[in-house]
Motif scaffolding. Structure first.
Motif, mmCIF file in Angstrom:
data_model
loop_
_atom_site.group_PDB
_atom_site.id
_atom_site.type_symbol
_atom_site.label_atom_id
_atom_site.label_comp_id
_atom_site.label_asym_id
_atom_site.label_seq_id
_atom_site.Cartn_x
_atom_site.Cartn_y
_atom_site.Cartn_z
ATOM 1 N N ALA A 78 0.830 -1.206 0.000
ATOM 2 C CA ALA A 78 0.000 0.000 0.000
ATOM 3 C C ALA A 78 0.865 1.258 0.000
ATOM 4 O O ALA A 78 0.561 2.235 -0.686
ATOM 5 N N LYS A 79 1.958 1.222 0.771
ATOM 6 C CA LYS A 79 2.865 2.381 0.794
ATOM 7 C C LYS A 79 3.538 2.563 -0.563
ATOM 8 O O LYS A 79 3.655 3.684 -1.067
ATOM 9 N N LEU A 80 3.972 1.455 -1.143
ATOM 10 C CA LEU A 80 4.622 1.524 -2.453
ATOM 11 C C LEU A 80 3.634 2.002 -3.515
ATOM 12 O O LEU A 80 3.988 2.779 -4.412
ATOM 13 N N ALA A 81 2.378 1.560 -3.413
ATOM 14 C CA ALA A 81 1.344 2.003 -4.353
ATOM 15 C C ALA A 81 1.096 3.500 -4.228
ATOM 16 O O ALA A 81 0.841 4.181 -5.227
ATOM 17 N N ALA A 82 1.183 4.030 -3.004
ATOM 18 C CA ALA A 82 0.998 5.471 -2.803
ATOM 19 C C ALA A 82 2.101 6.256 -3.501
ATOM 20 O O ALA A 82 1.843 7.279 -4.151
ATOM 21 N N VAL A 83 3.344 5.759 -3.389
ATOM 22 C CA VAL A 83 4.479 6.441 -4.025
ATOM 23 C C VAL A 83 4.350 6.390 -5.545
ATOM 24 O O VAL A 83 4.444 7.415 -6.235
ATOM 25 N N ILE A 84 4.134 5.187 -6.074
ATOM 26 C CA ILE A 84 4.076 5.024 -7.530
ATOM 27 C C ILE A 84 2.833 5.710 -8.102
ATOM 28 O O ILE A 84 2.882 6.319 -9.175
ATOM 29 N N GLY A 85 1.718 5.621 -7.379
ATOM 30 C CA GLY A 85 0.505 6.304 -7.825
ATOM 31 C C GLY A 85 0.711 7.803 -7.925
ATOM 32 O O GLY A 85 0.228 8.448 -8.863
ATOM 33 N N HIS A 86 1.446 8.350 -6.968
ATOM 34 C CA HIS A 86 1.776 9.781 -6.987
ATOM 35 C C HIS A 86 2.600 10.131 -8.222
ATOM 36 O O HIS A 86 2.307 11.111 -8.920
ATOM 37 N N GLU A 87 3.625 9.320 -8.503
ATOM 38 C CA GLU A 87 4.495 9.602 -9.650
ATOM 39 C C GLU A 87 3.775 9.377 -10.979
ATOM 40 O O GLU A 87 3.967 10.133 -11.940
ATOM 41 N N ILE A 88 2.953 8.340 -11.059
ATOM 42 C CA ILE A 88 2.154 8.098 -12.266
ATOM 43 C C ILE A 88 1.218 9.283 -12.517
ATOM 44 O O ILE A 88 1.007 9.701 -13.662
ATOM 45 N N SER A 89 0.676 9.830 -11.438
ATOM 46 C CA SER A 89 -0.251 10.962 -11.569
ATOM 47 C C SER A 89 0.444 12.173 -12.177
ATOM 48 O O SER A 89 -0.146 12.910 -12.975
ATOM 49 N N HIS A 90 1.700 12.399 -11.790
ATOM 50 C CA HIS A 90 2.460 13.496 -12.402
ATOM 51 C C HIS A 90 2.500 13.327 -13.923
ATOM 52 O O HIS A 90 2.337 14.286 -14.674
ATOM 53 N N ALA A 91 2.740 12.084 -14.370
ATOM 54 C CA ALA A 91 2.827 11.820 -15.810
ATOM 55 C C ALA A 91 1.464 11.959 -16.482
ATOM 56 O O ALA A 91 1.349 12.543 -17.568
ATOM 57 N N LEU A 92 0.425 11.438 -15.846
ATOM 58 C CA LEU A 92 -0.908 11.500 -16.430
ATOM 59 C C LEU A 92 -1.418 12.936 -16.562
ATOM 60 O O LEU A 92 -2.128 13.262 -17.518
ATOM 61 N N LEU A 93 -1.064 13.768 -15.615
ATOM 62 C CA LEU A 93 -1.535 15.154 -15.616
ATOM 63 C C LEU A 93 -0.592 16.100 -16.359
ATOM 64 O O LEU A 93 -0.791 17.308 -16.345
ATOM 65 N N ARG A 94 0.446 15.539 -16.966
ATOM 66 C CA ARG A 94 1.409 16.304 -17.764
ATOM 67 C C ARG A 94 2.115 17.383 -16.950
ATOM 68 O O ARG A 94 2.389 18.485 -17.449
ATOM 69 N N HIS A 95 2.441 17.068 -15.720
ATOM 70 C CA HIS A 95 3.167 18.022 -14.900
ATOM 71 C C HIS A 95 4.581 18.255 -15.433
ATOM 72 O O HIS A 95 5.152 19.331 -15.236
ATOM 73 N N GLY A 96 5.151 17.247 -16.100
ATOM 74 C CA GLY A 96 6.464 17.421 -16.712
ATOM 75 C C GLY A 96 6.432 18.491 -17.788
ATOM 76 O O GLY A 96 7.277 19.389 -17.824
ATOM 77 N N GLY A 97 5.441 18.413 -18.671
ATOM 78 C CA GLY A 97 5.284 19.422 -19.708
ATOM 79 C C GLY A 97 4.980 20.792 -19.122
ATOM 80 O O GLY A 97 5.424 21.828 -19.644
ATOM 81 N N GLU A 98 4.235 20.795 -18.024
ATOM 82 C CA GLU A 98 3.914 22.059 -17.363
ATOM 83 C C GLU A 98 5.176 22.707 -16.788
ATOM 84 O O GLU A 98 5.368 23.924 -16.894
ATOM 85 N N ARG A 99 6.043 21.884 -16.191
ATOM 86 C CA ARG A 99 7.291 22.423 -15.644
ATOM 87 C C ARG A 99 8.215 22.926 -16.762
ATOM 88 O O ARG A 99 8.908 23.931 -16.598
ATOM 89 N N MET A 100 8.225 22.219 -17.905
ATOM 90 C CA MET A 100 8.999 22.697 -19.047
ATOM 91 C C MET A 100 8.477 24.057 -19.505
ATOM 92 O O MET A 100 9.254 24.966 -19.811
ATOM 93 N N SER A 101 7.160 24.195 -19.565
ATOM 94 C CA SER A 101 6.545 25.457 -19.981
ATOM 95 C C SER A 101 6.884 26.564 -18.995
ATOM 96 O O SER A 101 7.214 27.693 -19.392
ATOM 97 N N GLN A 102 6.800 26.254 -17.707
ATOM 98 C CA GLN A 102 7.114 27.250 -16.684
ATOM 99 C C GLN A 102 8.570 27.680 -16.766
ATOM 100 O O GLN A 102 8.889 28.861 -16.581
#
Length: 376
Positions: free
Chosen positions: A249-273
């Motif tokens: 469950a703890k590992l799922a919380a970590v990976i779920g958090h990181e997957i969410s960054h990718a799904l929400l395009r936070h990487g592209g958002e940080r590049m834009s910023q």
């Protein structure tokens, strides 16, 4: 909703899977041969828009994202500022001091207003709502560019890991199987979360994800997911999370958090910023060094340049970058917990993990940043 499609990557212990998405074509039954291992597409079977029920482990699988240095832009802005200052001094030579000051103030104000207006218009034209949360965010980087950079980051990262002698854990290792099970369940939970929230993630993002899982043998307590869906976890993170259902469950919380960054395009958002911040920094550098007296510059030389540049970078970081980073982390926390809950992991273990991580930082003597400078 169609099912997951498994593909074995030709890289050590990496396990890959891609996803055919909703509404349209059926899954094609193909075979992919990598290093003599036959992998049937659709190996996880089909799954509905409601996702899987609690207790299903998803074990039927076959094992087997560069940014240019902006320093040259910043230096160019400094040099341009000094050149303009020299040109203005020559042009206004002989003009009374009061008038000269008026001209300088007017030219500076015109530059500031026009540049701010252009940046404001560019910012407004590239605003778009973030899926799930609906937050209006600045996103000027295309999905194609984001994937291109993710691919380059993946290559650079592989080279750095080789230099550091960090090796991939073989696919036959039980820890890899455990990690893949968790990742598969989280990804399979995406449509359940979309249904529960009556919202959908960006279809282009889902269609272009090339999900893969890599476990790296290192004491480093970290995990990350590139914008193209490459999931990397260090064995040190597995050690922190621990074994059993609570550890999963703890590992799922970590990976779920990181997957969410990718799904929400936070990487592209940080590049834009970063592009927007670079433009703002360059504009400020130009104005600053066009106005700084010659004597001050000649006396301090490079120390003045680096000192003033560092101050303005710090101010812009606090004003522009950190608030967005906090929002992105909150969104990733929110969606990540939704994914782990939908995948039947106990979300109550997430805060326990953060407490454990905080204790480890304190034992290691790592000082945490001030609250106003923190993103987590």
């Amino acid at each position: 909703m169609a099912g997951l499609v498994l593909i074995t990557k030709a890289r050590g212990g990496m396990i890959g899977f891609t996803r055919h998405m909703r509404h349209s074509r059926p899954i094609r039954r193909l075979a992919h041969i990598t290093r003599g291992v036959s992998v049937k597409h659709g190996g996880l079977g089909s799954w509905s828009r409601r996702g899987m029920r609690c207790g299903q482990q998803g074990r039927s699988l076959h094992q087997t994202t560069p940014r240019r240095n902006p320093i040259f832009v910043r230096i160019g802005a400094v040099i341009a500022g000094r050149i303009v200052r020299s040109w203005v001094k020559d042009y206004l030579r002989g003009v009374p001091k009061a008038k000269r000051r008026l001209y300088v103030v007017g030219a500076t104000a015109t530059f500031v207003v026009s540049t701010s207006g252009y940046l404001g218009l560019y910012y407004w034209m590239n605003l778009s709502p973030c899926p799930i949360t609906g937050r209006n965010r600045f996103l000027s980087v295309s999905r194609e560019k984001e994937l291109e950079i993710a691919k380059q980051v993946s290559k650079d990262q592989a080279g750095n890991l080789r230099k550091m002698n960090v090796k991939e854990v073989p696919a036959s290792d039980p820890r890899v199987q455990r990690l893949v099970d968790i990742c598969v369940r989280l990804i399979k939970a995406i449509p359940s979360v979309e249904d529960a929230m009556e919202q959908e993630l960006d279809q282009e993002v889902l269609d272009t994800m090339e999900w893969s899982v890599t476990l790296l043998e290192s004491d480093k307590k970290n995990a990350h997911v590139l914008p193209n869906g490459e999931i990397y976890v260090f064995t040190g993170m597995l050690d922190v999370c621990g074994p059993g259902r609570e550890g999963d469950a703890k590992l799922a919380a970590v990976i779920g958090h990181e997957i969410s960054h990718a799904l929400l395009r936070h990487g592209g958002e940080r590049m834009s910023q970063s592009q927007l911040v670079l433009a703002a920094q360059s504009g400020l550098s130009f104005i600053l060094w066009a106005l700084v007296p010659d004597g001050f510059f000649d006396f301090l030389h490079l120390r003045a340049v680096f000192g003033l540049e560092a101050i303005q970078q710090y101010i812009l970081q606090v004003i522009m970058a950190l608030p967005n980073s906090r929002e992105q982390e909150s969104e990733a926390d929110y969606l990540g917990l939704m994914l782990s809950s939908a995948a039947c992991y106990d979300p109550a273990q997430a805060p326990e993990l953060w407490v454990d991580m905080n204790d480890l930082m304190e034992k290691a003597g790592i000082e945490q940043p001030l609250e106003m400078l923190s993103t987590h």
